[in-house]
Scaffold this motif. Structure first.
Motif: not given
Length: 263
Positions: A119, A176, A180
């Motif tokens: 990732k 995520q 973000n």
């Protein structure tokens, strides 16, 4: 006994011969079918028909399809039945970007390589250029960018490779949705805490924390923000316990957060 029910042996012999002939024919057809099937299989295995004609690569973002195929060494003359999955897996896995590899054969001549990459958890800035950093700490110097696209935070002042590795290990654990909203992460070590970090968030808050157990403590960030007033701006401390320190000195300097996080 009525004569009409008596069948002479002369009448039965032709029927028995016919039944035996049909049975023999069926047996012959069965053996011939097996024979020709075996011949077809042998021809297929020995001919270009069994060679790999198509290699499909899925799941790759940072590594090109061409590079993965080259690493697999799957050529046009590779027999699909002689492919060593373990050997190909090991060859592709040497790329530090690759987390896992799986390979499936799709007869008659297609091979699918499924890639799972590490990732992307941040960016490092060098000479006005930005370079992606993965969850295993790997920096992708080949994928430099002139600007950031906001899909991962900028990691600043991480001059110690070990601490950068520790930070990326924590970031890869984050959902995520939280990753973000982190704009920047600054490593600001002190004599008392060499793992101290300060985060700048996209929603205007700052976060004071530490690299150790960062992911676990940061997961409560959305619930902490939800408890604050809509116009509140300040620093959210996520060390031993959690509390809010307002930028506005007219407000109380610290607002205790309910459901404090554990140290």
């Amino acid at each position: 006994m009525s004569k009409k029910n008596i069948v002479s042996i002369e009448d039965r012999i032709p029927k028995l011969k016919q039944a035996r002939k049909k049975k023999a024919n069926r047996r012959l057809i069965f053996y011939l079918s097996i024979f020709f099937l075996l011949i077809a299989v042998i021809v297929y295995l020995q001919s270009p028909l069994s060679h790999v004609k198509t290699v499909q690569v899925t799941g790759n973002t940072f590594v090109s399809e061409k590079e993965i195929i080259e690493q697999s060494k799957l050529l046009d003359d590779t027999n699909i039945w002689t492919i060593d999955k373990k050997e190909i897996n090991q060859a592709i896995h040497k790329n530090p970007v690759i987390k896992s590899v799986s390979l499936d054969k799709k007869l008659p001549w297609t091979v699918e390589i499924k890639i799972k990459e590490y990732k992307k958890v941040g960016y490092i800035k060098k000479d006005d250029r930005y370079y992606p950093v993965l969850g295993n700490g790997q920096q992708l110097d080949s994928l430099e960018q002139k600007t950031l696209n906001g899909d991962a935070p900028l990691l600043l002042n991480f001059t110690d490779e070990k601490e950068l590795q520790n930070m990326t290990n924590e970031l890869k654990k984050l959902p995520q949705s939280i990753l973000n909203i982190i704009s920047e992460i600054h490593w600001v070590p002190t004599d008392e805490n060499t793992k101290k970090i300060v985060l700048y968030m996209n929603d205007g808050f700052m976060v004071d924390g530490t690299i150790r157990d960062f992911a676990e403590k940061m997961e409560v960030y959305p619930s902490i923000v939800a408890q604050l007033k809509p116009d509140s701006k300040g620093i959210i401390h996520i060390g031993v316990g959690a509390y809010f320190e307002s930028f506005d000195k007219k407000e109380s300097s610290e607002e205790e957060i309910e459901n404090e996080t554990e140290g």
